[in-house]
Design an enzyme around this catalytic site. Structure first.
Site, PDB file in Angstrom:
ATOM      1  N   HIS A  56     -30.906  45.341 110.181  1.00 60.18           N
ATOM      2  CA  HIS A  56     -29.719  46.045 110.337  1.00 60.18           C
ATOM      3  C   HIS A  56     -28.780  45.791 108.817  1.00 60.18           C
ATOM      4  CE1 HIS A  56     -29.235  42.057 112.229  1.00 60.18           C
ATOM      5  NE2 HIS A  56     -28.394  41.875 111.401  1.00 60.18           N
TER       6      HIS A  56
HETATM    7  C1  T46 Z   1     -27.536  38.888 110.368  1.00 57.40           C
HETATM    8  C2  T46 Z   1     -28.553  37.973 110.727  1.00 57.40           C
HETATM    9  C3  T46 Z   1     -28.771  36.860 109.609  1.00 57.40           C
HETATM   10  C4  T46 Z   1     -23.154  37.547 119.174  1.00 57.40           C
HETATM   11  O1  T46 Z   1     -22.757  37.733 120.258  1.00 57.40           O
HETATM   12  N1  T46 Z   1     -22.241  36.965 118.180  1.00 57.40           N
HETATM   13  C5  T46 Z   1     -22.728  36.773 116.890  1.00 57.40           C
HETATM   14  O2  T46 Z   1     -21.877  36.032 116.169  1.00 57.40           O
HETATM   15  C6  T46 Z   1     -24.078  37.418 116.736  1.00 57.40           C
HETATM   16  C7  T46 Z   1     -24.369  37.086 115.021  1.00 57.40           C
HETATM   17  C8  T46 Z   1     -24.893  37.862 117.409  1.00 57.40           C
HETATM   18  N2  T46 Z   1     -24.426  38.219 118.715  1.00 57.40           N
HETATM   19  C9  T46 Z   1     -25.294  38.737 119.676  1.00 57.40           C
HETATM   20  C10 T46 Z   1     -25.617  40.371 119.482  1.00 57.40           C
HETATM   21  C11 T46 Z   1     -26.959  40.135 120.021  1.00 57.40           C
HETATM   22  O3  T46 Z   1     -26.769  40.662 121.548  1.00 57.40           O
HETATM   23  O4  T46 Z   1     -26.510  38.062 119.774  1.00 57.40           O
HETATM   24  C12 T46 Z   1     -27.515  38.898 119.802  1.00 57.40           C
HETATM   25  C13 T46 Z   1     -28.609  38.714 118.752  1.00 57.40           C
HETATM   26  O5  T46 Z   1     -28.043  39.223 117.537  1.00 57.40           O
HETATM   27  P1  T46 Z   1     -28.916  40.100 116.631  1.00 57.40           P
HETATM   28  O6  T46 Z   1     -30.000  40.953 117.069  1.00 57.40           O
HETATM   29  O7  T46 Z   1     -28.033  40.886 115.676  1.00 57.40           O
HETATM   30  O8  T46 Z   1     -29.623  38.862 115.703  1.00 57.40           O
HETATM   31  P2  T46 Z   1     -30.375  38.970 114.475  1.00 57.40           P
HETATM   32  O9  T46 Z   1     -30.879  37.595 113.937  1.00 57.40           O
HETATM   33  O10 T46 Z   1     -31.247  39.971 114.362  1.00 57.40           O
HETATM   34  O11 T46 Z   1     -29.154  39.078 113.085  1.00 57.40           O
HETATM   35  C14 T46 Z   1     -28.282  38.054 113.016  1.00 57.40           C
HETATM   36  C15 T46 Z   1     -26.643  38.691 112.759  1.00 57.40           C
HETATM   37  O12 T46 Z   1     -26.366  39.899 113.809  1.00 57.40           O
HETATM   38  C16 T46 Z   1     -26.577  39.300 111.605  1.00 57.40           C
HETATM   39  O13 T46 Z   1     -25.547  39.692 111.213  1.00 57.40           O
HETATM   40  O14 T46 Z   1     -27.077  39.165 109.362  1.00 57.40           O
HETATM   41  O15 T46 Z   1     -28.547  37.127 112.085  1.00 57.40           O
END
Ligand code: T46
Length: 153
Positions: A69
């Site tokens: 993303h």
């Molecule tokens: C990025 C990389 C390095 C939250 O509720 N609060 C938060 O602060 C974050 C970051 C995520 N979430 C929730 C959203 C999803 O339901 O946690 C779940 C997993 O998030 P995501 O699939 O976006 O995780 P990554 O590891 O793919 O990405 C994250 C960050 O979202 C992104 O900004 O740069 O880590």
């Protein structure tokens, strides 16, 4: 107007840095003694933004990747607080790979960079300092939409 042989005109605006040029690794202070090491990050001294949120990724299974993303307005610093992993950043046309493997280095990840994180070592911890609170509306999670937004489609 020809630039042949001439220098850039006074007051000419520098072209804006591309997203991938804005991404860079910074060295953080490291205070080491017989008890171990301590590193720190100061907002607007080591990184060019205020910190509104801290989160961390851990327990990533072998072979798993994260990310996939981009963010509209979020700037971040990523640190391998433990272990190592790779961050692949893209601007829709080109990619750059960064390998993070030390708690005294951090990768500045600017907004509008598509990111994939991979090659996590066992026990890796990715610590992230973020310029904004969590907002799902700030994400591009669809790559085609991201390509249109950066004018690559
Ligand atoms: C990025 C990389 C390095 C939250 O509720 N609060 C938060 O602060 C974050 C970051 C995520 N979430 C929730 C959203 C999803 O339901 O946690 C779940 C997993 O998030 P995501 O699939 O976006 O995780 P990554 O590891 O793919 O990405 C994250 C960050 O979202 C992104 O900004 O740069 O880590």
């Amino acid at each position: 107007m020809s630039r042949a042989g001439g220098s850039r005109p006074v007051n000419a605006k520098q072209p804006p840095k591309s997203t991938l040029d804005q991404a860079h690794v910074i060295s953080l202070p490291r205070k080491s003694d017989a008890r171990g090491s301590l590193s720190f990050v100061e907002a607007q001294r080591h990184i060019p933004f205020q910190i509104k949120r801290v989160y961390y990724l851990y327990g990533v299974p072998a072979g798993e990747s994260r990310g996939g993303h981009a963010h509209r307005e979020l700037d971040q610093l990523m640190i391998a607080a433990a272990g190592s992993f790779d961050v692949v950043l893209g601007d829709g046309r080109n990619q750059r790979r960064f390998s993070l493997d030390s708690p005294d280095r951090g990768l500045v990840v600017p907004r509008m960079a598509w990111r994939e994180m991979e090659n996590f070592s066992a026990g890796a911890v990715c610590l992230v300092l973020a310029s904004e609170y969590y907002d799902e509306g700030d994400y591009y999670r669809d790559y085609e939409e991201f390509l249109r937004a950066v004018g690559a489609r």
